[in-house]
Scaffold this motif. Structure first.
Motif, PDB file in Angstrom:
ATOM      1  N   ILE A  30       0.837  -1.203   0.000  1.00  0.00           N
ATOM      2  CA  ILE A  30       0.000   0.000   0.000  1.00  0.00           C
ATOM      3  C   ILE A  30       0.875   1.257   0.000  1.00  0.00           C
ATOM      4  O   ILE A  30       0.588   2.221  -0.716  1.00  0.00           O
ATOM      5  CB  ILE A  30      -0.946  -0.007   1.221  1.00  0.00           C
ATOM      6  N   MET A  31       1.935   1.239   0.801  1.00  0.00           N
ATOM      7  CA  MET A  31       2.825   2.406   0.863  1.00  0.00           C
ATOM      8  C   MET A  31       3.459   2.675  -0.492  1.00  0.00           C
ATOM      9  O   MET A  31       3.503   3.818  -0.963  1.00  0.00           O
ATOM     10  CB  MET A  31       3.907   2.171   1.916  1.00  0.00           C
ATOM     11  N   LEU A  32       3.936   1.620  -1.161  1.00  0.00           N
ATOM     12  CA  LEU A  32       4.557   1.781  -2.476  1.00  0.00           C
ATOM     13  C   LEU A  32       3.552   2.289  -3.492  1.00  0.00           C
ATOM     14  O   LEU A  32       3.839   3.205  -4.272  1.00  0.00           O
ATOM     15  CB  LEU A  32       5.149   0.441  -2.923  1.00  0.00           C
ATOM     16  N   ALA A  33       2.335   1.710  -3.452  1.00  0.00           N
ATOM     17  CA  ALA A  33       1.302   2.154  -4.392  1.00  0.00           C
ATOM     18  C   ALA A  33       0.930   3.614  -4.141  1.00  0.00           C
ATOM     19  O   ALA A  33       0.766   4.399  -5.088  1.00  0.00           O
ATOM     20  CB  ALA A  33       0.073   1.257  -4.271  1.00  0.00           C
ATOM     21  N   GLY A  34       0.802   3.984  -2.859  1.00  0.00           N
ATOM     22  CA  GLY A  34       0.454   5.371  -2.530  1.00  0.00           C
ATOM     23  C   GLY A  34       1.522   6.356  -2.959  1.00  0.00           C
ATOM     24  O   GLY A  34       1.216   7.432  -3.490  1.00  0.00           O
ATOM     25  N   ILE A  35       2.789   6.002  -2.745  1.00  0.00           N
ATOM     26  CA  ILE A  35       3.877   6.903  -3.134  1.00  0.00           C
ATOM     27  C   ILE A  35       3.933   7.062  -4.648  1.00  0.00           C
ATOM     28  O   ILE A  35       4.070   8.179  -5.170  1.00  0.00           O
ATOM     29  CB  ILE A  35       5.222   6.372  -2.589  1.00  0.00           C
ATOM     30  N   VAL A  36       3.830   5.932  -5.368  1.00  0.00           N
ATOM     31  CA  VAL A  36       3.874   5.996  -6.837  1.00  0.00           C
ATOM     32  C   VAL A  36       2.723   6.838  -7.363  1.00  0.00           C
ATOM     33  O   VAL A  36       2.900   7.693  -8.251  1.00  0.00           O
ATOM     34  CB  VAL A  36       3.841   4.570  -7.429  1.00  0.00           C
ATOM     35  N   PHE A  37       1.524   6.619  -6.813  1.00  0.00           N
ATOM     36  CA  PHE A  37       0.351   7.372  -7.270  1.00  0.00           C
ATOM     37  C   PHE A  37       0.530   8.867  -6.999  1.00  0.00           C
ATOM     38  O   PHE A  37       0.278   9.706  -7.877  1.00  0.00           O
ATOM     39  CB  PHE A  37      -0.897   6.845  -6.558  1.00  0.00           C
ATOM     40  N   ALA A  38       0.979   9.219  -5.793  1.00  0.00           N
ATOM     41  CA  ALA A  38       1.134  10.630  -5.431  1.00  0.00           C
ATOM     42  C   ALA A  38       2.209  11.306  -6.280  1.00  0.00           C
ATOM     43  O   ALA A  38       2.032  12.432  -6.761  1.00  0.00           O
ATOM     44  CB  ALA A  38       1.470  10.744  -3.945  1.00  0.00           C
ATOM     45  N   VAL A  39       3.330  10.619  -6.502  1.00  0.00           N
ATOM     46  CA  VAL A  39       4.418  11.203  -7.295  1.00  0.00           C
ATOM     47  C   VAL A  39       3.999  11.382  -8.740  1.00  0.00           C
ATOM     48  O   VAL A  39       4.265  12.433  -9.359  1.00  0.00           O
ATOM     49  CB  VAL A  39       5.684  10.324  -7.185  1.00  0.00           C
ATOM     50  N   LEU A  40       3.347  10.372  -9.312  1.00  0.00           N
ATOM     51  CA  LEU A  40       2.896  10.473 -10.710  1.00  0.00           C
ATOM     52  C   LEU A  40       1.905  11.616 -10.886  1.00  0.00           C
ATOM     53  O   LEU A  40       1.981  12.372 -11.872  1.00  0.00           O
ATOM     54  CB  LEU A  40       2.283   9.151 -11.160  1.00  0.00           C
ATOM     55  N   CYS A  41       0.977  11.757  -9.940  1.00  0.00           N
ATOM     56  CA  CYS A  41       0.006  12.852 -10.029  1.00  0.00           C
ATOM     57  C   CYS A  41       0.712  14.210  -9.930  1.00  0.00           C
ATOM     58  O   CYS A  41       0.407  15.134 -10.693  1.00  0.00           O
ATOM     59  CB  CYS A  41      -1.041  12.718  -8.925  1.00  0.00           C
ATOM     60  N   ALA A  42       1.673  14.336  -8.991  1.00  0.00           N
ATOM     61  CA  ALA A  42       2.384  15.600  -8.823  1.00  0.00           C
ATOM     62  C   ALA A  42       3.195  15.946 -10.071  1.00  0.00           C
ATOM     63  O   ALA A  42       3.211  17.096 -10.522  1.00  0.00           O
ATOM     64  CB  ALA A  42       3.298  15.524  -7.596  1.00  0.00           C
ATOM     65  N   VAL A  43       3.856  14.939 -10.654  1.00  0.00           N
ATOM     66  CA  VAL A  43       4.654  15.184 -11.864  1.00  0.00           C
ATOM     67  C   VAL A  43       3.755  15.570 -13.026  1.00  0.00           C
ATOM     68  O   VAL A  43       4.080  16.478 -13.814  1.00  0.00           O
ATOM     69  CB  VAL A  43       5.493  13.933 -12.201  1.00  0.00           C
ATOM     70  N   ALA A  44       2.610  14.886 -13.140  1.00  0.00           N
ATOM     71  CA  ALA A  44       1.684  15.201 -14.230  1.00  0.00           C
ATOM     72  C   ALA A  44       1.141  16.621 -14.109  1.00  0.00           C
ATOM     73  O   ALA A  44       1.089  17.365 -15.098  1.00  0.00           O
ATOM     74  CB  ALA A  44       0.541  14.186 -14.242  1.00  0.00           C
ATOM     75  N   ALA A  70       1.031  18.822  -1.509  1.00  0.00           N
ATOM     76  CA  ALA A  70      -0.171  18.163  -2.026  1.00  0.00           C
ATOM     77  C   ALA A  70       0.075  16.675  -2.237  1.00  0.00           C
ATOM     78  O   ALA A  70      -0.808  15.847  -1.987  1.00  0.00           O
ATOM     79  CB  ALA A  70      -0.599  18.823  -3.334  1.00  0.00           C
ATOM     80  N   ALA A  71       1.272  16.307  -2.703  1.00  0.00           N
ATOM     81  CA  ALA A  71       1.592  14.895  -2.907  1.00  0.00           C
ATOM     82  C   ALA A  71       1.605  14.143  -1.580  1.00  0.00           C
ATOM     83  O   ALA A  71       1.137  12.998  -1.501  1.00  0.00           O
ATOM     84  CB  ALA A  71       2.945  14.762  -3.609  1.00  0.00           C
ATOM     85  N   CYS A  72       2.134  14.773  -0.519  1.00  0.00           N
ATOM     86  CA  CYS A  72       2.116  14.141   0.814  1.00  0.00           C
ATOM     87  C   CYS A  72       0.685  13.907   1.279  1.00  0.00           C
ATOM     88  O   CYS A  72       0.341  12.827   1.780  1.00  0.00           O
ATOM     89  CB  CYS A  72       2.874  15.010   1.818  1.00  0.00           C
ATOM     90  N   PHE A  73      -0.148  14.931   1.107  1.00  0.00           N
ATOM     91  CA  PHE A  73      -1.552  14.785   1.483  1.00  0.00           C
ATOM     92  C   PHE A  73      -2.213  13.686   0.648  1.00  0.00           C
ATOM     93  O   PHE A  73      -2.974  12.858   1.174  1.00  0.00           O
ATOM     94  CB  PHE A  73      -2.289  16.108   1.284  1.00  0.00           C
ATOM     95  N   GLY A  74      -1.917  13.686  -0.657  1.00  0.00           N
ATOM     96  CA  GLY A  74      -2.501  12.666  -1.539  1.00  0.00           C
ATOM     97  C   GLY A  74      -2.055  11.268  -1.163  1.00  0.00           C
ATOM     98  O   GLY A  74      -2.843  10.317  -1.250  1.00  0.00           O
ATOM     99  N   TYR A  75      -0.792  11.132  -0.725  1.00  0.00           N
ATOM    100  CA  TYR A  75      -0.312   9.805  -0.325  1.00  0.00           C
ATOM    101  C   TYR A  75      -1.090   9.297   0.884  1.00  0.00           C
ATOM    102  O   TYR A  75      -1.567   8.156   0.890  1.00  0.00           O
ATOM    103  CB  TYR A  75       1.180   9.857   0.011  1.00  0.00           C
ATOM    104  N   PHE A  76      -1.203  10.122   1.920  1.00  0.00           N
ATOM    105  CA  PHE A  76      -1.889   9.667   3.130  1.00  0.00           C
ATOM    106  C   PHE A  76      -3.376   9.413   2.861  1.00  0.00           C
ATOM    107  O   PHE A  76      -3.942   8.441   3.365  1.00  0.00           O
ATOM    108  CB  PHE A  76      -1.710  10.694   4.253  1.00  0.00           C
ATOM    109  N   TRP A  77      -3.988  10.272   2.083  1.00  0.00           N
ATOM    110  CA  TRP A  77      -5.410  10.058   1.768  1.00  0.00           C
ATOM    111  C   TRP A  77      -5.582   8.798   0.926  1.00  0.00           C
ATOM    112  O   TRP A  77      -6.434   7.956   1.222  1.00  0.00           O
ATOM    113  CB  TRP A  77      -5.957  11.272   1.013  1.00  0.00           C
ATOM    114  N   GLY A  78      -4.779   8.629  -0.118  1.00  0.00           N
ATOM    115  CA  GLY A  78      -4.914   7.490  -1.014  1.00  0.00           C
ATOM    116  C   GLY A  78      -4.585   6.179  -0.338  1.00  0.00           C
ATOM    117  O   GLY A  78      -5.284   5.168  -0.550  1.00  0.00           O
ATOM    118  N   SER A  79      -3.532   6.159   0.482  1.00  0.00           N
ATOM    119  CA  SER A  79      -3.161   4.909   1.151  1.00  0.00           C
ATOM    120  C   SER A  79      -4.222   4.485   2.155  1.00  0.00           C
ATOM    121  O   SER A  79      -4.521   3.284   2.295  1.00  0.00           O
ATOM    122  CB  SER A  79      -1.796   5.073   1.841  1.00  0.00           C
TER     123      SER A  79
END
Length: 384
Positions: A30-44, A70-79
């Protein structure tokens, strides 16, 4: 004799080794998925906005900071959302799902910090240990040659002596002055203003403070106008000016004054809070018994905050063991003022010898670690 099933069953909510490993594996996924999702969204989002916003470095820097938060917030919310999907808090297994989720959720919050600390703290320690057995380039194995050199090196012995001298003087002086300042400022009407002035040096970097004190210790040839405050005072009373920071042995004390000046504010703030936490009943009982203000302070207040004093003392001790900026900016280790951290810096960036620099770094770590562990334990006792 029959043994009831309740005696051998594990407590509810405490998974066995298999359950712990399963929870850890799920947390990692879950942590890996959340980090990847947050980073990809921030880069996009950054790439999309970068095509619209003007090509200005300041704007891009602000955008990166905003998207990072925002990516940190997105990681915690998404995970957390993904965890609720895996263990939904509903249905026939609601109790088991909630227990499992509660066992995993702390790892989701601590996981990224643990990984970053592992990369930036644990890895350098391991790498330093490996490098200490290698030559200057870090490629040739030399075994214990660096440690043998360290045991015989005169400059290292000088650094150790000076560090010990700093350890004896600075923590004691800074804690003492901080305690006196805390006790006195609490008794006057303009105490908060006084505390602000005493604490103000904490806002200055060590290099900035060194520059300030360099002007205080400044030396000009005899007969010239002395711009250094200390030499101006000395010449006013008819004595000869001195190049204070070039006087062997005594220059260490002139450098220590800078760190004491900075750390007194830190000690004052912590000890002032501890003094205000002393129960008024003990002080009132001492006053009724006829104790003088000094007796109240020394025999009533100080024993009750001794744990806090010890924590402040050891915190400053850890800082002293790593002292570097002041020596580098003031003397660069010349005239018998060398310390361990500056000596390590010299071998790393001037001597370009990674092996010897790593060996000195491990000595500093070996000195800091026991004090740091004791400090953490004492701080935990005070919080109970």
């Amino acid at each position: 004799m029959a043994i009831s099933s309740t005696e051998t069953a594990p407590p509810a909510g405490s998974p066995g080794p298999g359950g712990f490993l399963l929870n850890l594996a799920i947390a990692l996924v879950i942590m890996l998925a959340g980090i990847v999702f947050a980073v990809l969204c921030a880069v996009a989002v950054f790439a999309a906005l970068n095509t619209v916003l003007p090509d200005i470095k300041l704007v891009q820097a602000v955008l990166v900071m905003v998207l990072g938060v925002a990516a940190c917030f997105g990681y915690f919310w998404g995970s957390n959302r993904l965890l609720d999907v895996i263990y939904p808090p509903r249905g026939s297994r609601v109790a088991e799902n909630i227990n499992a989720a509660n066992g995993i959720r702390p790892w989701l919050f601590l996981g990224p910090a643990v990984v970053i600390l592992g990369i930036y703290l644990v890895y350098p320690v391991i790498n330093s240990i490996v490098l200490s057995f290698h030559g200057p380039s870090g490629e040739t194995w030399v075994g214990g040659a660096n440690y043998a050199w360290l045991a015989k090196d005169a400059a290292f012995r000088e650094s150790m002596r000076n560090n010990i001298l700093w350890l004896i003087v600075v923590p004691a002086a800074a804690t003492f002055f901080g305690l006196i300042a805390a006790a006195l400022t609490d008794r006057i009407g303009w105490g908060n203003v006084a505390k602000s002035l005493i604490f103000m040096p904490m806002a200055i970097s060590f290099v900035g403070a060194s520059v300030i004190w360099k002007f205080i210790y400044d030396y000009r040839a005899e007969g010239s106008d002395q711009i250094g405050i200390l030499n101006a005072i000395v010449t006013f009373f008819g004595a000869e000016p001195q190049a204070w920071i070039t006087i062997p042995f005594w220059n260490n004390f002139f450098l220590m004054v800078i760190l004491i000046w900075i750390q007194t504010g830190f000690a004052m703030v912590i000890l002032s809070a501890a003094l205000r936490g002393i129960p008024e009943e003990t002080i009132e009982a001492a006053i009724i018994d006829g104790a003088s203000p000094f007796q109240i302070f020394y025999k009533i207040k100080v024993p009750q905050i001794w744990g806090t004093i010890a924590v402040v003392w050891t915190t400053i001790t850890i800082l002293v063991l790593k002292v570097f900026d002041i020596v580098l900016a003031m003397t660069n280790g010349q005239w018998g003022s060398q310390v361990l951290a500056n000596y390590m810096f010299d071998w790393m960036f001037r001597g370009l010898d990674f092996g010897r620099a790593s060996t000195i770094a491990l000595v500093i770590m070996a000195m800091v670690t026991p004090i740091m562990v004791w400090n953490i334990r004492e701080a935990r006792k005070d919080m109970k």
